[in-house]
Write a protein that holds these residues in place. Structure first.
Motif, mmCIF file in Angstrom:
data_model
loop_
_atom_site.group_PDB
_atom_site.id
_atom_site.type_symbol
_atom_site.label_atom_id
_atom_site.label_comp_id
_atom_site.label_asym_id
_atom_site.label_seq_id
_atom_site.Cartn_x
_atom_site.Cartn_y
_atom_site.Cartn_z
ATOM 1 N N ASP A 100 0.816 -1.207 0.000
ATOM 2 C CA ASP A 100 0.000 0.000 0.000
ATOM 3 C C ASP A 100 0.854 1.262 0.000
ATOM 4 O O ASP A 100 0.458 2.289 -0.572
ATOM 5 C CB ASP A 100 -0.971 -0.008 1.181
ATOM 6 N N LEU A 101 2.028 1.223 0.615
ATOM 7 C CA LEU A 101 2.946 2.357 0.504
ATOM 8 C C LEU A 101 3.349 2.570 -0.951
ATOM 9 O O LEU A 101 3.405 3.703 -1.438
ATOM 10 C CB LEU A 101 4.189 2.123 1.365
ATOM 11 N N ILE A 102 3.634 1.479 -1.652
ATOM 12 C CA ILE A 102 3.953 1.563 -3.078
ATOM 13 C C ILE A 102 2.797 2.191 -3.838
ATOM 14 O O ILE A 102 2.978 3.089 -4.668
ATOM 15 C CB ILE A 102 4.255 0.159 -3.646
ATOM 16 N N ARG A 103 1.579 1.724 -3.543
ATOM 17 C CA ARG A 103 0.417 2.188 -4.296
ATOM 18 C C ARG A 103 0.078 3.644 -4.002
ATOM 19 O O ARG A 103 -0.562 4.311 -4.823
ATOM 20 C CB ARG A 103 -0.792 1.293 -3.998
ATOM 21 N N MET A 104 0.513 4.150 -2.866
ATOM 22 C CA MET A 104 0.264 5.550 -2.553
ATOM 23 C C MET A 104 1.397 6.473 -2.980
ATOM 24 O O MET A 104 1.160 7.508 -3.614
ATOM 25 C CB MET A 104 0.016 5.710 -1.042
ATOM 26 N N TYR A 105 2.631 6.115 -2.645
ATOM 27 C CA TYR A 105 3.741 7.070 -2.739
ATOM 28 C C TYR A 105 4.638 6.891 -3.955
ATOM 29 O O TYR A 105 5.418 7.791 -4.264
ATOM 30 C CB TYR A 105 4.576 7.006 -1.461
ATOM 31 N N ASN A 106 4.579 5.777 -4.640
ATOM 32 C CA ASN A 106 5.343 5.609 -5.872
ATOM 33 C C ASN A 106 4.484 5.952 -7.083
ATOM 34 O O ASN A 106 3.260 5.992 -7.002
ATOM 35 C CB ASN A 106 5.860 4.172 -6.000
ATOM 36 N N ASP A 107 5.164 6.179 -8.217
ATOM 37 C CA ASP A 107 4.437 6.393 -9.463
ATOM 38 C C ASP A 107 3.634 5.150 -9.810
ATOM 39 O O ASP A 107 3.942 4.039 -9.350
ATOM 40 C CB ASP A 107 5.423 6.655 -10.607
ATOM 41 N N SER A 108 2.648 5.324 -10.680
ATOM 42 C CA SER A 108 1.945 4.178 -11.228
ATOM 43 C C SER A 108 2.957 3.243 -11.876
ATOM 44 O O SER A 108 3.887 3.685 -12.557
ATOM 45 C CB SER A 108 0.924 4.643 -12.271
ATOM 46 N N TYR A 109 2.787 1.960 -11.651
ATOM 47 C CA TYR A 109 3.708 0.968 -12.212
ATOM 48 C C TYR A 109 3.758 1.053 -13.728
ATOM 49 O O TYR A 109 4.809 0.860 -14.350
ATOM 50 C CB TYR A 109 3.260 -0.424 -11.772
ATOM 51 N N LYS A 110 2.634 1.387 -14.345
ATOM 52 C CA LYS A 110 2.591 1.522 -15.798
ATOM 53 C C LYS A 110 3.440 2.690 -16.281
ATOM 54 O O LYS A 110 3.969 2.685 -17.398
ATOM 55 C CB LYS A 110 1.147 1.710 -16.271
ATOM 56 N N VAL A 111 3.561 3.715 -15.451
ATOM 57 C CA VAL A 111 4.306 4.918 -15.821
ATOM 58 C C VAL A 111 5.789 4.762 -15.523
ATOM 59 O O VAL A 111 6.651 5.097 -16.345
ATOM 60 C CB VAL A 111 3.741 6.145 -15.074
#
Length: 481
Positions: A153-164
């Protein structure tokens, strides 16, 4: 003697972190790790404390199911008197309240992750108290699974979209409980670490978890309702969610399908949502849809949070019920409030506070992983990778049949199937915080404006990423993104 300390809070033990270091010494409540883990109760208390911390206001008891993430889906109106919150719903995160919200989520998440690190280390030592056979493996698997859940959830909030940008690296990876800030690591690398931990946890639970093996234990901790713990199927569901995120569609399908085929979970029946006597008085109420819960996090905090922000006369309202057909059982989550000019309250978590009404309700939980998501993952994975061998239309229609809504035709186009997957995410995750993540995973450039009438809100990639807390930016994290 070890100098590291853990602290007592909320009837549990957990480590406090300061803005500049991982440990914040609080001499009033310190207990040595050596003393804490000298008995079995120390392990139970610390692991229970992790669940309690996750269920607190800063995390899944409010911010991550309601207050922070739900307004970003554009499904709600926000009170005009709350200037900062209105800006937040417009993806303007750099207000005083916004920065405080971001900081609270970040610091509490890492506080809790470090607690997991403590438990994981202690459970792998040789000089442990004696547990009933299999219990240690269950405890270790739960700690690994919970840590992975939070990191994801930290990834999903604070990192860019994985597609980007799969190389976004705003989430430091820390697996100890010392003073180091943690390793700078990309989304791709961190997901590999999480999947390795979950694979280990899954194997430990496969051999021991009562929900999977049918084993019985005398141990009271393990005998607790396993759907309120990071159980075997919860780990499997989280793995499916992560594999879907990193576009490993066949793997995501197989994991989701295992849960579906297990038949351990089922869709709620219409007459189970509200049971009444012959006079219409409510006898039983289940707006959470408990039979569908793969993992429901127990927290009473969400009851207060929901009441304060979503059930009143002046705060957040659902913009429209147009996404729901008249027959849809999920309409039980909504209340058209005549005292608020017929605005629509979200009442999923609403319950009477009267003592005599307590028996009407099941446990107070927030959905963390549930059956309908597994159907949606399997359907979307099939749509994007035909080698799964699945039937996307049948999977979606199973949900629609159970929700008592119009099913897709057998010759529905791929575009229509994807549209209905999005429709189901809009309908099925009210008050859970998952819709925003769905939009971000697909890097959608426009999203429903909340009225489900064809109008949309234009989305930029930066809308999908929360900025790091100011102190983390000053420290240097995120500068390369």
């Amino acid at each position: 003697m070890m100098k590291n300390i853990i602290y007592t809070a909320l009837l549990s033990m957990f480590i406090s972190l300061s803005s500049c270091s991982w440990l914040d010494v609080n001499s009033k409540s310190e207990v040595s790790i050596e003393d804490m883990f000298s008995t079995r109760e120390g392990y139970y208390t610390t692991l229970s404390g992790i669940y309690i911390s996750m269920g607190g206001e800063n995390l899944y008891g409010n911010n991550l199911c309601l207050y922070a993430l739900e307004p970003l889906t554009q499904q709600y109106t926000v009170s005009d008197t709350e200037t900062d919150r209105t800006k937040w719903a417009q993806f303007q995160y750099s207000t005083d309240e916004g920065e405080e919200l971001i900081s609270n989520i970040w610091s509490t998440m890492y506080n809790t992750i470090v607690n997991c690190n403590v438990v994981i280390e202690q459970l792998q030592k040789d000089d442990m108290p004696t547990f009933e056979p299999g219990v240690t493996n269950i405890l270790l698997a739960e700690a690994l699974g919970l840590r992975a859940y939070m990191y994801f959830d930290l990834i999903r909030m604070y990192n860019d979209s994985y597609k980007v940008n799969p190389n976004s690296a705003n989430v430091p990876y820390k697996t100890d409980f010392g003073f180091s800030i943690g390793k700078k690591i990309t989304t791709t690398e961190l997901l590999q670490e999480l999947m390795a931990d979950l694979t280990k946890a899954r194997k430990l639970l496969q051999d021991n978890d009562p929900i999977f093996t049918g084993k019985s234990f005398n141990d009271k901790y393990v005998s607790y309702d396993r759907t309120q713990r990071m159980n075997y199927y919860a780990v499997t569901a989280l793995m499916a969610r992560i594999e879907m995120f990193r576009e490993n569609y066949k793997e995501a399908y197989l994991l989701a399908d295992e849960i579906i085929q297990s038949e351990k979970f089922r869709f709620i029946k219409q007459d189970e949502i509200i049971e009444t006597d012959i006079y219409g008085k409510e006898l039983k109420v289940d707006r959470i849809f408990m039979p569908e819960m793969i993992f429901g996090l127990y927290t009473e905090t969400v009851l207060t949070a929901s009441k304060e922000t979503y059930e009143g006369l002046t705060q957040d309202f659902v913009k429209s019920d147009a996404c729901y057909e008249e027959s849809d059982v999920r309409r039980n989550w909504l209340y058209t409030n005549p005292s608020a000019n017929n605005k629509i309250n979200l009442i999923r978590y609403q319950r009477s506070k009267l003592t005599e009404d307590a028996s009407k309700y099941g446990p107070s939980v927030v959905p963390m992983l549930k059956l309908s998501e597994m159907y949606l993952i399997a359907a979307e994975a099939t749509l994007k990778d035909k080698s799964t061998g699945g039937d996307a239309i049948s999977l979606i229609n199973k949900i629609k049949k159970e929700r008592i809504t119009t099913e897709l035709s057998d010759n529905a186009s791929e575009e229509k199937i994807q549209t209905e997957i999005t429709h189901e995410y809009i309908c099925d995750f009210k008050g859970e915080g998952q819709l925003f993540y769905y939009y971000k995973r697909n890097n959608m450039t426009s999203i429903d404006d909340g009225r489900y009438n064809g109008n949309s809100v234009i989305m930029k990639s930066e809308n999908y990423k929360l900025p790091l807390p100011k102190y983390e930016q000053d420290f240097g994290y995120g500068n390369s993104n």
